[in-house]
Structure formats: structure tokens, C-alpha cells
Design a protein around this motif. Structure first.
Motif, PDB file in Angstrom:
ATOM      1  N   LEU A 188     -35.057 -11.216 -16.539  1.00 53.29           N
ATOM      2  CA  LEU A 188     -36.493 -11.344 -16.827  1.00 53.29           C
ATOM      3  C   LEU A 188     -36.911 -12.817 -16.867  1.00 53.29           C
ATOM      4  N   ALA A 189     -36.074 -13.651 -17.474  1.00 54.35           N
ATOM      5  CA  ALA A 189     -36.379 -15.083 -17.544  1.00 54.35           C
ATOM      6  C   ALA A 189     -36.431 -15.673 -16.145  1.00 54.35           C
ATOM      7  N   LEU A 190     -35.467 -15.265 -15.333  1.00 52.94           N
ATOM      8  CA  LEU A 190     -35.393 -15.752 -13.952  1.00 52.94           C
ATOM      9  C   LEU A 190     -36.620 -15.317 -13.148  1.00 52.94           C
ATOM     10  N   TRP A 191     -37.031 -14.072 -13.389  1.00 57.27           N
ATOM     11  CA  TRP A 191     -38.201 -13.521 -12.685  1.00 57.27           C
ATOM     12  C   TRP A 191     -39.464 -14.292 -13.078  1.00 57.27           C
ATOM     13  N   ALA A 192     -39.566 -14.604 -14.386  1.00 60.81           N
ATOM     14  CA  ALA A 192     -40.735 -15.351 -14.859  1.00 60.81           C
ATOM     15  C   ALA A 192     -40.761 -16.746 -14.238  1.00 60.81           C
ATOM     16  N   LYS A 193     -39.589 -17.360 -14.105  1.00 61.66           N
ATOM     17  CA  LYS A 193     -39.501 -18.716 -13.589  1.00 61.66           C
ATOM     18  C   LYS A 193     -39.787 -18.775 -12.086  1.00 61.66           C
ATOM     19  N   THR A 194     -39.273 -17.773 -11.333  1.00 60.83           N
ATOM     20  CA  THR A 194     -39.321 -17.870  -9.874  1.00 60.83           C
ATOM     21  C   THR A 194     -40.480 -17.090  -9.265  1.00 60.83           C
ATOM     22  N   GLU A 195     -41.106 -16.185 -10.051  1.00 56.48           N
ATOM     23  CA  GLU A 195     -42.219 -15.359  -9.565  1.00 56.48           C
ATOM     24  C   GLU A 195     -41.876 -14.583  -8.304  1.00 56.48           C
ATOM     25  N   LYS A 196     -40.627 -14.103  -8.250  1.00 52.79           N
ATOM     26  CA  LYS A 196     -40.216 -13.280  -7.109  1.00 52.79           C
ATOM     27  C   LYS A 196     -40.764 -11.872  -7.271  1.00 52.79           C
ATOM     28  N   THR A 197     -40.820 -11.162  -6.148  1.00 54.41           N
ATOM     29  CA  THR A 197     -41.086  -9.732  -6.180  1.00 54.41           C
ATOM     30  C   THR A 197     -39.729  -9.044  -6.193  1.00 54.41           C
ATOM     31  N   PHE A 223     -42.335  -6.312 -10.609  1.00 53.40           N
ATOM     32  CA  PHE A 223     -40.937  -5.942 -10.841  1.00 53.40           C
ATOM     33  C   PHE A 223     -40.900  -4.421 -10.820  1.00 53.40           C
ATOM     34  N   VAL A 224     -40.404  -3.861  -9.724  1.00 51.93           N
ATOM     35  CA  VAL A 224     -40.459  -2.412  -9.540  1.00 51.93           C
ATOM     36  C   VAL A 224     -39.069  -1.811  -9.670  1.00 51.93           C
ATOM     37  N   SER A 225     -38.942  -0.836 -10.575  1.00 49.70           N
ATOM     38  CA  SER A 225     -37.670  -0.135 -10.701  1.00 49.70           C
ATOM     39  C   SER A 225     -37.758   1.218 -10.035  1.00 49.70           C
ATOM     40  N   PHE A 226     -36.661   1.621  -9.407  1.00 53.54           N
ATOM     41  CA  PHE A 226     -36.539   2.971  -8.848  1.00 53.54           C
ATOM     42  C   PHE A 226     -35.521   3.702  -9.696  1.00 53.54           C
ATOM     43  N   PRO A 263     -46.231  -6.121 -22.204  1.00 51.49           N
ATOM     44  CA  PRO A 263     -46.543  -7.485 -21.751  1.00 51.49           C
ATOM     45  C   PRO A 263     -45.405  -8.032 -20.886  1.00 51.49           C
ATOM     46  N   ARG A 264     -45.686  -9.090 -20.123  1.00 48.59           N
ATOM     47  CA  ARG A 264     -44.653  -9.658 -19.253  1.00 48.59           C
ATOM     48  C   ARG A 264     -43.558 -10.354 -20.061  1.00 48.59           C
ATOM     49  N   GLU A 265     -43.970 -10.893 -21.174  1.00 51.71           N
ATOM     50  CA  GLU A 265     -43.008 -11.561 -22.062  1.00 51.71           C
ATOM     51  C   GLU A 265     -42.329 -10.491 -22.907  1.00 51.71           C
ATOM     52  N   ARG A 266     -41.010 -10.303 -22.738  1.00 55.02           N
ATOM     53  CA  ARG A 266     -40.373  -9.181 -23.442  1.00 55.02           C
ATOM     54  C   ARG A 266     -39.078  -9.595 -24.117  1.00 55.02           C
ATOM     55  N   PRO A 267     -39.105  -9.733 -25.442  1.00 57.52           N
ATOM     56  CA  PRO A 267     -37.829  -9.921 -26.139  1.00 57.52           C
ATOM     57  C   PRO A 267     -37.049  -8.601 -26.155  1.00 57.52           C
ATOM     58  N   LEU A 268     -35.728  -8.677 -26.378  1.00 57.68           N
ATOM     59  CA  LEU A 268     -34.900  -7.465 -26.333  1.00 57.68           C
ATOM     60  C   LEU A 268     -35.369  -6.393 -27.314  1.00 57.68           C
ATOM     61  N   ASP A 269     -35.905  -6.833 -28.491  1.00 59.58           N
ATOM     62  CA  ASP A 269     -36.251  -5.819 -29.503  1.00 59.58           C
ATOM     63  C   ASP A 269     -37.576  -5.115 -29.220  1.00 59.58           C
ATOM     64  N   ILE A 270     -38.183  -5.446 -28.064  1.00 60.89           N
ATOM     65  CA  ILE A 270     -39.374  -4.695 -27.665  1.00 60.89           C
ATOM     66  C   ILE A 270     -38.999  -3.230 -27.442  1.00 60.89           C
ATOM     67  N   ARG A 271     -37.693  -3.016 -27.285  1.00 59.80           N
ATOM     68  CA  ARG A 271     -37.233  -1.648 -26.994  1.00 59.80           C
ATOM     69  C   ARG A 271     -37.340  -0.714 -28.196  1.00 59.80           C
ATOM     70  N   LEU A 329     -27.498 -22.224  -9.250  1.00 62.99           N
ATOM     71  CA  LEU A 329     -26.502 -22.091 -10.320  1.00 62.99           C
ATOM     72  C   LEU A 329     -27.180 -22.280 -11.676  1.00 62.99           C
ATOM     73  N   LYS A 330     -28.140 -23.188 -11.724  1.00 61.72           N
ATOM     74  CA  LYS A 330     -28.872 -23.442 -12.950  1.00 61.72           C
ATOM     75  C   LYS A 330     -29.722 -22.217 -13.304  1.00 61.72           C
ATOM     76  N   LEU A 331     -30.332 -21.625 -12.276  1.00 61.43           N
ATOM     77  CA  LEU A 331     -31.190 -20.457 -12.510  1.00 61.43           C
ATOM     78  C   LEU A 331     -30.425 -19.304 -13.157  1.00 61.43           C
ATOM     79  N   VAL A 332     -29.160 -19.126 -12.796  1.00 59.54           N
ATOM     80  CA  VAL A 332     -28.393 -18.006 -13.355  1.00 59.54           C
ATOM     81  C   VAL A 332     -27.448 -18.473 -14.464  1.00 59.54           C
TER      82      VAL A 332
END
Lengths: 289, 261
Positions: free
Chosen positions: B183-192, B38-41, B229-237, B124-127
């Protein structure tokens, strides 16, 4: 309810003004008649005299209403004096011209949007066409279509109607077909869409609201075109012909009733187009985002 | 044998010719993106982050250097449906229902009619938009519309998701929610995923790799591999690790003179 009230107020104001206008414009004739008879009419006599003339300069509203009633309800629709008959003649050429105008407007718009060459070659002519007064063109169109072998007047009248109505459709359709923004076009590029897919899936549906907005203007323009086509062309049937006859034979009542018949026809046509527009809008998502 | 990166850019240059002279939108940009990253610019406007994403998508042509997507040129990758693209605005067609909008790429790419309802149902289920398929876009909130546009990008099973400030126009509360869902969607689908943003917390929260860019000319000033870690709850911030990464991003932006004027 408030809507109806405000419309009624305006209508009543117009009718009141009209009566005042009738009184002052027709009074000269009443005074003339009285002077010849050596009488001085009272105000009541003057008012009565101005509201009942057969050849009034400005017929009073109730006279026009009576004439309209006679022309539409009391005459058989096949009668040459029936306003329904004349209205139908005009309606026919209006609709033929409207259809032709829509077709020409849409076809030209598509051509212009798809091809840059067509844009440069056609658009100036489309604009120039609207700067030529249609009254000047009408007799020529009649002569030409007669020369090519069209006996009936409906062909030149429809052509004149189309000549006026294609332009609003053309301008709106160009705007509509070009309305999708860069992002929408980029999205389709990421799908690898072909030019024809972009046209059918995006440009055409995006242009429909523009199209329907232009129809209201186009249908009114068509009616004007059909009536103008009846004026200088020796037509003997149609609302335009009635107006001309009324003015040539000094029958203001015929002129005015034809004028109002035309206005009523225009209102009906626009009401019809608005209905179709609402129906189409409902089928396309109910509300524009 | 080392894994081949999914997206690879080498010495990428892109110069726009304008009336005021050439503008160096990208200069010497090199980057590898691995499968599942998951790359951010991130960077100020004019740093070329969106341009870079568009080059990867084949919407823009680089004037120098090489870029490959799945081992192909961006043009070829686009034609082989390698990626789904999400824009800043949802850009749903107002005359189509949500289902109809998701069906759009499927129609264009020539998927079998019979296959479409199943695919639409799945994305539709994924989102989290089950039951909204028959609605028109105006009946949905801005956040839901953007989710629908993500569903549209997922419908044809591309392995790569390119997102250009997808939540930039939404308020922060909605954005937090959508970030969590993404993030949940990314974990489920393993997209780049390639994700353009100008929000530091968003970039740090979402990414496994943060690419800091700076303008004039557009270039990469820092690439940060996130230790989170890949698993990130909101309060990790609120954790020190998170703040440390955010600090390094800010340093990278400063080094690129992002804060000058």
C-alpha cells in the motif's frame, strides 16, 4: 576424520579379501610344485609360495603395488615400460574424446531443444548409438579413420571416447535446457524477450548444473572409450595396450598394474572435474536455491 | 470529458478446448480499471481470475470480446512495456544476485548500461531492500525474495502492476507486513494495480475496487467500490466499514455459488 576412518576400513577389508583370494587361487601351483618335488609344504611355506609368484593367477596386493611403483617412479617417463608414458598416451585420447564428446553432446542438445524436427529426427539415433557395443565398433572406426588418411591411433581412439561420452552430456543438457518452468518462460514473455534472449539469459544458465553433473560421467566414459579403443586395434602404447600385452604374454603383473594405473587416472580425472564443478558453482551463486 | 480507463474489457470470452470438451474460463466479462486504481480479483479456484489477469497481460488470447490496455491490444501493450507482472513464486534466478535479477528485464528491454545502477538502487529502496543488492536469492527469506521480484517488476517504469497471488505462498504474519508495504509503495508510485487473491481480508484491505468472480463459467458476480480511505493502517481491519465490505464480498461469493461443494 570419521570419513577417513570409514574409507580406510573398506580399503583394508578389500585388501584382506584380496590376500585371501590370492592365497586360494595361487595355492594349486604351489602344491603342484611341491608334489613334483615329493614334499609336503607347511602352511607358512604355502603362504609364502602364493605371495611371491611371478606369474600368479591373482598377484598379491603388495606385488601389484611394487609393479606400480616400478612402472611409475623407477622407470624414466620416456621408457616404453613406464606406466606414466602409457598413461599419458591414454590420457591424450581421453581428453581429445572428452572435448569432442562435450562439443557433440551440447551441440546436439541445443539443436534438439530448439527444433522439434531435430528432436524427432536425431533423438532415436542418439539412443540407438548407445545400444551398439563399442567393442564391436572400435575396429571399424580404426579401419575407417585409417582409410580416410589418419595414420595415428589418437584419432580413432578419441572418436571412440567421444562416442561414449557425448551421450550423458546430451541427455543432461536436454534436461537442463528444458528445466525452466512455465512461469519462468511467461516472465520473459512479459518482457517481450526474443527466443535467443530466452536461450542465453534463461535456458543456458539454467542448464549449467546439469552440464557439470554430466561431465563426471562423461570423463569416466571417455577413459573407458580410450582404453577400449586400445584393446582390439593393435595399439602398442596406452594402458589398454598394456593390459592386452599382459594378458597375451601371460604377464598378470603387467595387466594388473595397468589396470590400477587406469583406475588412478580415472580418480584423478573425476577429482579434476569435481574441482571445476565446485568452482563454477561458486561463481554461480554458491548454492542452488 | 471523461477519463479513459487504463484497462477496459468488453464481453470477454475465453474457452479452452480440452479432451473433456470445452471449458469456459471466462464468459461475458466486462470491466473498466481507471488510472491509479487498486483492483483485486477474488473468487474460488477455477473462477478465471488468473486467466483474466493473463488475458490483460497478453499471455492468454481471449476467444471473444475486446480488451484494451492503455488504448492498445494486450500484445501491443506488452511490447510497449505497459505493465510489470509478479507471479506467485518469486522466480528469481539463483545464479544472479538480487541486483542481477532486477537488471534482467532492463537487459532484455535494451536499457542503457549506465542507467541501470540508478534504477536498481531506486526500486530496491521502494521495496525496502537497500543493501541487499549483492546478495543471492537463497540468502533472503521468502518474503524478501517476493519483494525483490516486485522490485524487478518495477524496474522498467511500467504504469501498471499485475500481481497473481504474489503473497499466496507466504505465512500470514509476513503477508500482513507485505500488504502494508505494498500500500505504501502504491501511494508513492501511483501505479494502477491488478491483484489476484483468494483472501477476503487481503482483498478488502488493499483495494479501491474489488471484483468478485465465480466459476463455471468464469464470470464477474459483483464489483465493489471500496468506501475505505486510501490511507489504511493495519488496524482498519477491525472497523465496521471494513467488516461491512468483507461481508459484501462474502455475499458476492455466495451468490456465485462459490461455497457449493
Amino acid at each position: 576424520m570419521r570419513n577417513i576412518l570409514s574409507i580406510l576400513t573398506v580399503v583394508i577389508a578389500i585388501i584382506a579379501l584380496w590376500y585371501v583370494g590370492s592365497f586360494f587361487m595361487n595355492r594349486a601351483w604351489v602344491m603342484d610344485q611341491a608334489a613334483r618335488a615329493g614334499e609336503t609344504p607347511s602352511l607358512m611355506q604355502q603362504i609364502e609360495g602364493t605371495m611371491t609368484q611371478d606369474r600368479a593367477k591373482l598377484p598379491a596386493p603388495h606385488q601389484v603395488a611394487q609393479e606400480l611403483w616400478k612402472g611409475t617412479v623407477e622407470k624414466k617417463v620416456t621408457s616404453k615400460r613406464s606406466l606414466v608414458y602409457h598413461g599419458y598416451i591414454t590420457f591424450q585420447s581421453t581428453m581429445a574424446g572428452f572435448a569432442l564428446g562435450i562439443f557433440a553432446g551440447v551441440a546436439l542438445a541445443v539443436l534438439i531443444v530448439v527444433s522439434r524436427v531435430a528432436d524427432l529426427a536425431l533423438m532415436p539415433w542418439a539412443i540407438i548409438s548407445q545400444t551398439i557395443p563399442v567393442v564391436a565398433l572400435a575396429p571399424m572406426i580404426v579401419v575407417l579413420s585409417n582409410a580416410v588418411g589418419f595414420e595415428s591411433l589418437i584419432v580413432p581412439k578419441a572418436l571412440i571416447a567421444a562416442y561414449l561420452s557425448f551421450f550423458p552430456v546430451l541427455v543432461s543438457m536436454i534436461a537442463g535446457l528444458r528445466s525452466p518452468d512455465g512461469m519462468q518462460l511467461d516472465l520473459l514473455r512479459t518482457y517481450g524477450a526474443s527466443q535467443s534472449q530466452v536461450f542465453w539469459k534463461l535456458r543456458l544458465p539454467a542448464s549449467l548444473p546439469y552440464f557439470f553433473a554430466s561431465l563426471k560421467i562423461a570423463v569416466a566414459a571417455s577413459l573407458v572409450g580410450a582404453i577400449v579403443g586400445e584393446l582390439p586395434t593393435g595399439a602398442i602404447a596406452g594402458l589398454g595396450a598394456r593390459m592386452l600385452i599382459g594378458s597375451q604374454f601371460g604377464q598378470p603383473m603387467i595387466m594388473w598394474s595397468a589396470l590400477f594405473a587406469a583406475a588412478i587416472l580415472a580418480a584423478l580425472l573425476i577429482w579434476l572435474v569435481t574441482g571445476i564443478e565446485a568452482l563454477a558453482a561458486r561463481m554461480m551463486g554458491g548454492r542452488r536455491a | 470529458m471523461t477519463k479513459k480507463p487504463v484497462i477496459s474489457a468488453r464481453d470477454l470470452d475465453l474457452t479452452f478446448e480440452t479432451n473433456d470438451g470445452p471449458i469456459h474460463a471466462l464468459k461475458g466479462v466486462s470491466l473498466d480499471i481507471e488510472k491509479g486504481d487498486f483492483v483485486s480479483f477474488i473468487g474460488p479456484s477455477g473462477c478465471g481470475k488468473t486467466t483474466f489477469l493473463r488475458v490483460i497481460a497478453g499471455l492468454e488470447q481471449a476467444t471473444g470480446g475486446d480488451v484494451s490496455v492503455n488504448g492498445m491490444t494486450p500484445e501491443e501493450a506488452r511490447k510497449s512495456r505497459a505493465y510489470g507482472y509478479v507471479f506467485q513464486a518469486a522466480g528469481l534466478y539463483p545464479w544472479r544476485t538480487i541486483e542481477g535479477n532486477i537488471r534482467l528485464p532492463l537487459e532484455i528491454m535494451g536499457f542503457a548500461r549506465a542507467d541501470m545502477p540508478r534504477r536498481i538502487e531506486r526500486v530496491l529502496k521502494l521495496v525496502d531492500l537497500e543493501g541487499f543488492g549483492r546478495k543471492y536469492p537463497w540468502q533472503l527469506s521468502g518474503g524478501m525474495q517476493q519483494r525483490a521480484s516486485i522490485a524487478r517488476a518495477l524496474a522498467f517504469d511500467a504504469d501498471i502492476l499485475l500481481m497473481d497471488e504474489p503473497f499466496g505462498a507466504l505465512d500470514e504474519i509476513v503477508r500482513d507486513h507485505l500488504n502494508e508495504q505494498l500500500l505504501a509503495l502504491w501511494a508513492k508510485t501511483e501505479k494502477t494495480i491488478g491483484f489476484v487473491t483468494h483472501s477476503i481480508p487481503e482483498a478488502v484491505y488493499l483495494s479501491t475496487k474489488i471484483v468478485v468472480m465465480s466459476p463455471r463459467p468464469g464470470r464477474i458476480t459483483d464489483v465493489i467500490e471500496s468506501p475505505l480511505p486510501r490511507e489504511r493502517p493495519l488496524d482498519i481491519r477491525d472497523t465496521p466499514e471494513f467488516l461491512e465490505v468483507a461481508h459484501r464480498v462474502r455475499e458476492g461469493l455466495r451468490a456465485g455459488h462459490a461455497y457449493d461443494d
